[in-house]
Design an enzyme around this catalytic site. Structure first.
Site, PDB file in Angstrom:
ATOM      1  N   SER A   1       0.882  -1.275   0.120  1.00  0.00           N
ATOM      2  CA  SER A   1       0.232  -0.164  -0.078  1.00  0.00           C
ATOM      3  C   SER A   1       0.615   1.322  -0.079  1.00  0.00           C
ATOM      4  CB  SER A   1      -0.460   0.499   1.070  1.00  0.00           C
ATOM      5  OG  SER A   1       0.181  -0.623   2.243  1.00  0.00           O
ATOM      6  N   GLY A   2       2.829   1.400  -0.943  1.00  0.00           N
ATOM      7  CA  GLY A   2       3.127   2.041  -0.932  1.00  0.00           C
ATOM      8  C   GLY A   2       1.841   2.928  -2.292  1.00  0.00           C
ATOM      9  N   ILE A   3       2.821   3.898  -2.148  1.00  0.00           N
ATOM     10  CA  ILE A   3       2.619   5.158  -3.844  1.00  0.00           C
ATOM     11  C   ILE A   3       2.444   3.860  -5.092  1.00  0.00           C
ATOM     12  CG2 ILE A   3       4.914   5.141  -4.770  1.00  0.00           C
ATOM     13  CD1 ILE A   3       4.651   7.718  -5.601  1.00  0.00           C
ATOM     14  N   ALA A   4       2.891   2.567  -5.000  1.00  0.00           N
ATOM     15  CA  ALA A   4       2.772   2.008  -6.100  1.00  0.00           C
ATOM     16  C   ALA A   4       1.218   0.925  -6.350  1.00  0.00           C
ATOM     17  CB  ALA A   4       4.054   1.513  -6.418  1.00  0.00           C
TER      18      ALA A   4
ATOM     19  N   ALA B   1       9.525   9.325   2.395  1.00  0.00           N
ATOM     20  CA  ALA B   1      10.187  10.248   1.918  1.00  0.00           C
ATOM     21  C   ALA B   1      10.497  11.601   1.636  1.00  0.00           C
ATOM     22  CB  ALA B   1       9.379   9.543  -0.350  1.00  0.00           C
ATOM     23  N   GLN B   2      11.470  12.257   1.834  1.00  0.00           N
ATOM     24  CA  GLN B   2      11.489  13.445   1.875  1.00  0.00           C
ATOM     25  C   GLN B   2      11.395  13.869   0.756  1.00  0.00           C
ATOM     26  OE1 GLN B   2      14.643  14.031   5.004  1.00  0.00           O
ATOM     27  NE2 GLN B   2      13.851  12.769   6.062  1.00  0.00           N
ATOM     28  N   GLY B   3      12.886  13.789  -0.683  1.00  0.00           N
ATOM     29  CA  GLY B   3      13.101  15.420  -0.947  1.00  0.00           C
ATOM     30  C   GLY B   3      11.740  15.011  -2.155  1.00  0.00           C
TER      31      GLY B   3
ATOM     32  N   GLU C   1      18.991  18.119  -6.190  1.00  0.00           N
ATOM     33  CA  GLU C   1      19.611  16.967  -5.478  1.00  0.00           C
ATOM     34  C   GLU C   1      20.527  16.228  -6.034  1.00  0.00           C
ATOM     35  OE1 GLU C   1      15.730  15.200  -3.319  1.00  0.00           O
ATOM     36  OE2 GLU C   1      16.083  14.226  -4.659  1.00  0.00           O
TER      37      GLU C   1
ATOM     38  N   ASP D   1      10.114  -8.853   0.434  1.00  0.00           N
ATOM     39  CA  ASP D   1       9.538 -10.445   0.183  1.00  0.00           C
ATOM     40  C   ASP D   1       8.792 -10.508  -0.771  1.00  0.00           C
ATOM     41  OD1 ASP D   1       9.267  -9.615   3.493  1.00  0.00           O
ATOM     42  OD2 ASP D   1       7.136  -9.154   3.465  1.00  0.00           O
TER      43      ASP D   1
ATOM     44  N   HIS E   1      22.750   5.654   1.250  1.00  0.00           N
ATOM     45  CA  HIS E   1      22.413   7.385   1.200  1.00  0.00           C
ATOM     46  C   HIS E   1      23.310   7.860   1.690  1.00  0.00           C
ATOM     47  CE1 HIS E   1      20.694  11.725   1.283  1.00  0.00           C
ATOM     48  NE2 HIS E   1      18.862  11.216   0.653  1.00  0.00           N
TER      49      HIS E   1
ATOM     50  N   ARG F   1      25.064  10.004  -5.923  1.00  0.00           N
ATOM     51  CA  ARG F   1      24.962   9.806  -4.478  1.00  0.00           C
ATOM     52  C   ARG F   1      25.928   8.182  -4.064  1.00  0.00           C
ATOM     53  NH1 ARG F   1      18.887   8.778  -3.230  1.00  0.00           N
ATOM     54  NH2 ARG F   1      18.566  11.043  -3.027  1.00  0.00           N
TER      55      ARG F   1
ATOM     56  N   HIS G   1      19.724   2.249   1.089  1.00  0.00           N
ATOM     57  CA  HIS G   1      18.773   3.345   1.082  1.00  0.00           C
ATOM     58  C   HIS G   1      17.379   3.141  -0.273  1.00  0.00           C
ATOM     59  CE1 HIS G   1      16.440   7.105   0.815  1.00  0.00           C
ATOM     60  NE2 HIS G   1      16.704   7.492  -0.680  1.00  0.00           N
TER      61      HIS G   1
ATOM     62  N   ARG H   1      20.402   4.685  -9.489  1.00  0.00           N
ATOM     63  CA  ARG H   1      19.138   5.741  -9.493  1.00  0.00           C
ATOM     64  C   ARG H   1      19.767   7.083  -8.867  1.00  0.00           C
ATOM     65  NH1 ARG H   1      14.766   7.062  -5.409  1.00  0.00           N
ATOM     66  NH2 ARG H   1      17.284   6.876  -4.008  1.00  0.00           N
TER      67      ARG H   1
HETATM   68  P1  FAD Z   1       6.533   0.949  -0.237  1.00  0.00           P
HETATM   69  O1  FAD Z   1       6.410   2.461   0.008  1.00  0.00           O
HETATM   70  O2  FAD Z   1       7.677   0.602   0.415  1.00  0.00           O
HETATM   71  O3  FAD Z   1       5.383  -0.060   0.094  1.00  0.00           O
HETATM   72  C1  FAD Z   1       5.795  -1.366  -0.123  1.00  0.00           C
HETATM   73  C2  FAD Z   1       4.547  -1.793   0.780  1.00  0.00           C
HETATM   74  O4  FAD Z   1       3.981  -3.123   0.661  1.00  0.00           O
HETATM   75  C3  FAD Z   1       4.303  -1.492   2.177  1.00  0.00           C
HETATM   76  O5  FAD Z   1       2.523  -1.031   2.553  1.00  0.00           O
HETATM   77  C4  FAD Z   1       3.999  -3.020   3.212  1.00  0.00           C
HETATM   78  O6  FAD Z   1       3.581  -3.173   4.257  1.00  0.00           O
HETATM   79  C5  FAD Z   1       3.990  -3.771   1.804  1.00  0.00           C
HETATM   80  N1  FAD Z   1       4.960  -5.622   2.511  1.00  0.00           N
HETATM   81  C6  FAD Z   1       5.681  -5.321   2.065  1.00  0.00           C
HETATM   82  N2  FAD Z   1       5.336  -6.608   1.896  1.00  0.00           N
HETATM   83  C7  FAD Z   1       4.449  -7.182   2.484  1.00  0.00           C
HETATM   84  C8  FAD Z   1       3.967  -8.545   2.404  1.00  0.00           C
HETATM   85  N3  FAD Z   1       5.035  -9.421   2.652  1.00  0.00           N
HETATM   86  N4  FAD Z   1       2.672  -8.409   2.475  1.00  0.00           N
HETATM   87  C9  FAD Z   1       2.066  -7.525   2.485  1.00  0.00           C
HETATM   88  N5  FAD Z   1       2.554  -6.302   2.466  1.00  0.00           N
HETATM   89  C10 FAD Z   1       3.853  -6.018   1.939  1.00  0.00           C
HETATM   90  N6  FAD Z   1      12.245   8.599  -3.506  1.00  0.00           N
HETATM   91  C11 FAD Z   1      11.857   9.664  -4.172  1.00  0.00           C
HETATM   92  O7  FAD Z   1      12.087   9.576  -5.765  1.00  0.00           O
HETATM   93  N7  FAD Z   1      11.940  10.473  -4.039  1.00  0.00           N
HETATM   94  C12 FAD Z   1      12.291  10.677  -2.290  1.00  0.00           C
HETATM   95  O8  FAD Z   1      12.433  11.663  -1.769  1.00  0.00           O
HETATM   96  C13 FAD Z   1      12.689  10.055  -1.643  1.00  0.00           C
HETATM   97  N8  FAD Z   1      13.284   9.953  -0.583  1.00  0.00           N
HETATM   98  C14 FAD Z   1      13.220   8.499   0.646  1.00  0.00           C
HETATM   99  C15 FAD Z   1      13.476   8.652   2.075  1.00  0.00           C
HETATM  100  C16 FAD Z   1      13.327   7.174   2.493  1.00  0.00           C
HETATM  101  C17 FAD Z   1      13.710   7.995   4.101  1.00  0.00           C
HETATM  102  C18 FAD Z   1      13.353   6.460   2.119  1.00  0.00           C
HETATM  103  C19 FAD Z   1      13.377   4.772   2.982  1.00  0.00           C
HETATM  104  C20 FAD Z   1      13.089   6.256   0.901  1.00  0.00           C
HETATM  105  C21 FAD Z   1      13.188   7.590   0.064  1.00  0.00           C
HETATM  106  N9  FAD Z   1      12.768   7.212  -1.514  1.00  0.00           N
HETATM  107  C22 FAD Z   1      12.932   8.907  -1.922  1.00  0.00           C
HETATM  108  C23 FAD Z   1      12.452   5.832  -2.026  1.00  0.00           C
HETATM  109  C24 FAD Z   1      10.869   5.575  -1.878  1.00  0.00           C
HETATM  110  O9  FAD Z   1      10.505   6.562  -0.883  1.00  0.00           O
HETATM  111  C25 FAD Z   1      10.804   4.574  -2.354  1.00  0.00           C
HETATM  112  O10 FAD Z   1      11.190   3.562  -3.029  1.00  0.00           O
HETATM  113  C26 FAD Z   1       8.878   3.898  -2.286  1.00  0.00           C
HETATM  114  O11 FAD Z   1       8.479   4.588  -1.948  1.00  0.00           O
HETATM  115  C27 FAD Z   1       8.951   2.925  -3.025  1.00  0.00           C
HETATM  116  O12 FAD Z   1       6.921   2.509  -2.722  1.00  0.00           O
HETATM  117  P2  FAD Z   1       6.575   1.366  -2.887  1.00  0.00           P
HETATM  118  O13 FAD Z   1       5.280   1.388  -3.246  1.00  0.00           O
HETATM  119  O14 FAD Z   1       7.506   0.462  -4.690  1.00  0.00           O
HETATM  120  O15 FAD Z   1       6.698   0.759  -1.717  1.00  0.00           O
HETATM  121  C1  SIN Z   2      16.255  12.595  -0.066  1.00  0.00           C
HETATM  122  O1  SIN Z   2      15.367  13.110  -0.051  1.00  0.00           O
HETATM  123  O2  SIN Z   2      17.967  12.684  -0.278  1.00  0.00           O
HETATM  124  C2  SIN Z   2      15.453  11.466  -0.540  1.00  0.00           C
HETATM  125  C3  SIN Z   2      15.442  11.336  -2.353  1.00  0.00           C
HETATM  126  C4  SIN Z   2      16.088   9.567  -3.367  1.00  0.00           C
HETATM  127  O3  SIN Z   2      15.980   8.538  -2.288  1.00  0.00           O
HETATM  128  O4  SIN Z   2      15.287   9.994  -3.706  1.00  0.00           O
END
Ligand code: FAD
Ligand code: SIN
Length: 521
Positions: free
Chosen positions: A11-14, A44-46, A112, A219, A240, A287, A348, A383
């Site tokens: 339930s992240g952005i994807a 995610a901050q940036g 960045e 996972d 990072h 990076r 990271h 990346r």
């Molecule tokens: P996630 O948002 O990680 O969501 C994964 C989901 O899967 C969660 O809901 C989790 O509970 C679920 N899940 C996992 N395993 C299971 C399972 N077995 N069963 C059921 N559910 C499961 N990227 C940028 O482009 N810009 C930024 O500024 C940036 N800043 C960042 C700062 C931080 C601190 C971090 C950690 C990352 C940052 N990134 C940034 C990277 C970016 O945030 C992530 O790559 C992106 O949010 C991933 O999204 P996602 O939907 O793939 O996964």
């Molecule tokens: C950051 O805000 O420095 C993280 C950005 C990223 O991971 O893309």
């Protein structure tokens, strides 16, 4: 047994972006192993990189992405992602997600490392939290979407579960859904779906120090690998450069690269700048270069951290532009307008993962992947900052469009047996899991971190083999738990990283080995 048209794991952005699109064409179930908002997205901050104004250009963003990727990006994928970005960003804005604007009404764009222009759309220094909020609000008001929290996906269901022998060479492997452990009832339920999307995020917890939340245990990548999907580029783990040095805190709090974009400078323990020794772009070099430079300076000086100096930016600008970082540091007694910020690198982002085509399709039929668990070809060997949220929305969209077009011709497989737990007993010794997890994280951090060598990789492989055998044995005889299954997944991801790193006989992108190029060349 539960049945849906679309099963979304994560339930992240994807996952949320895909679900919102698929929901007009069938029933959607989103499973998430924690609270709905927990995942990397929230942290995610940036921000999100995209070309919005004529002062910048697609060609420049494409070039920056290719340069950061060290020649290993798929150029067509890069071009597609970057040119589709503005439309996907407009969608986020239509969902009610806010990005900061300047007094003249234009979006306030940050810069960045590795970016040749100001193109990072952001919401203060907590962009991800705002994106997650906006998407979840949309999801909760959609009648076709069922969102289920604390549901842990254990295994993808394929012909293997119908009794067929499935190998990496089996043609037409199909995904029928997933077995899912309910964290509260401890029962394993069968979820059947015509289309399954893996959106399970990254692998940061393979390492001791990571910016990733506890959910990032690889996972999805491990499940796909076990189901015999193609996985690639796992050696490219991005560290990072600047996580806040606060040894007892996990995950490590991130100090966004945008702070360096605003002028903050890396310094050694004596307060001297050092990036001039490594790259002409100084603190804003890509990076991999900055993380390696910090690692080298720390090792040379025997230090456990270095500093980021943001004092000259001024208190007002720091408090307005980076309110969360300001408050977090102040909480720890660090006034960033007066004190330098102690930092060190942290695991990271995983650039590799489940191989998908431009429609987000994996090598298994009816199985898609998007977000950090997918390997699209956008990032290549490294990346570019803020390209991952972007990749997630572009691929979630493309995957949804492709799946919507195909779902009419997919039937639900009803012959799937229930989860078989025969012969298993309760594992009374949690230490077998917790201690093994620590061992794994330490060996990966020490031998397969920012700088590697053939000998370190071999050692890591030998140690991992033992951990693997012990854990498989424990898994076979124990009643299923989330902790044990996560450990198994971390081990699989560690194996995939070591295997890929060992095969790559060069230093390129995020894979840096002291053995390549061989000395004298
Ligand atoms: P996630 O948002 O990680 O969501 C994964 C989901 O899967 C969660 O809901 C989790 O509970 C679920 N899940 C996992 N395993 C299971 C399972 N077995 N069963 C059921 N559910 C499961 N990227 C940028 O482009 N810009 C930024 O500024 C940036 N800043 C960042 C700062 C931080 C601190 C971090 C950690 C990352 C940052 N990134 C940034 C990277 C970016 O945030 C992530 O790559 C992106 O949010 C991933 O999204 P996602 O939907 O793939 O996964
Ligand atoms: C950051 O805000 O420095 C993280 C950005 C990223 O991971 O893309």
């Amino acid at each position: 047994m539960k049945e849906f048209d679309f099963l979304v794991i994560g339930s992240g952005i994807a996952g949320l972006s895909f679900a919102l699109k698929a929901a007009s064409h069938g029933t959607v179930c989103i499973l998430t192993k924690a609270d709905a908002s927990e995942g990397s997205t929230k942290y995610a901050q940036g921000g999100i990189a995209a070309v919005l104004y004529d002062t910048d250009s697609f060609e420049k963003h494409i070039r920056d992405t290719l340069v950061a990727g060290a020649g290993l990006c798929d150029e067509e994928t890069v071009r597609m992602t970057i040119t589709e970005a503005p439309e996907r960003i407009r969608e986020l804005i239509r969902y009610g997600i806010h990005f900061d604007k300047r007094p003249d009404g234009l979006y306030d764009l940050h810069r960045e490392g590795g970016h040749s222009d100001f193109r990072i759309l952001h919401h203060k220094d907590n962009t991800g939290a705002e994106v997650e909020r906006g998407l979840l609000e949309e999801i909760c008001s959609h009648p076709n979407i069922t969102l289920m929290e604390n549901q842990y996906a254990v295994e993808l269901i394929t012909q293997h579960h119908l009794g067929q022998w499935v190998t990496h060479h089996t043609p037409n492997i199909e995904c029928y859904g997933a077995y899912v452990l309910d964290s509260k009832s401890k029962k394993v339920e069968t979820y059947l779906a015509k289309v399954t999307l893996l959106a399970t995020g990254g692998i940061g917890n393979v390492y001791t120090t990571t910016t990733n939340p506890i959910t990032a245990t690889g996972d999805g990548i491990a499940m796909a690998h076990r189901a015999r999907a193609q996985v690639s580029d796992m050696e490219f783990v991005q560290f990072h450069p600047t996580s806040l040095y606060n040894p007892n805190e996990s995950p490590a709090f991130l100090i966004t690269e945008a702070l360096r974009g605003a002028g903050a400078i890396l310094k050694d323990l004596k307060g001297n700048e050092f990036m001039q020794k490594y790259d002409a772009r100084l603190s804003l070099a890509p990076r991999d270069i900055v993380a390696r430079a910090i690692d080298n300076e720390m090792k040379r000086g025997g230090a456990d951290h270095l500093y980021l100096d943001a004092r000259h930016i001024g208190k007002t600008a720091l408090m307005e532009g980076f309110p969360n970082i300001f408050a977090k540091c102040l909480d720890l007694g660090i006034n960033i307008a007066k004190d330098m910020i102690p930092i060190r690198p942290a695991a990271h982002y995983q650039c590799g993962g489940i191989v998908v085509n431009r429609n987000g399709e994996s090598s298994i039929r009816h199985l898609y992947a998007a977000g950090e668990c997918a390997r699209t070809g956008l990032h290549g060997g490294n990346r570019l900052a803020s390209n991952s949220l972007l990749e997630a929305i572009v691929y979630a969209h493309n995957a949804a469009m492709d799946a919507i077009g195909k779902i009419g011709n997919i039937r639900t497989c009803k012959e799937v047996p229930d989860w078989n737990a025969d012969g298993t007993i309760l594992n009374e010794e949690m230490v077998l899991v917790t201690q093994t997890r620590k061992e794994l994280q330490e060996l990966m951090s020490n031998y397969v971190g920012i700088v590697r060598s053939d000998l370190r990789l071999q050692r890591a492989y030998n140690r991992l083999s033992l951990i693997y055998r012990e854990t498989e044995d424990l898994y076979k005889r124990s009643v299923l738990t989330e902790e044990l299954s996560e450990l198994r997944n971390l081990i699989s991801c560690a194996y995939l990283i070591i295997r890929a790193a060992s095969h790559r006989k060069e230093s390129v992108g995020l894979h840096y080995s002291v053995d390549y190029p061989p000395s004298g060349k």
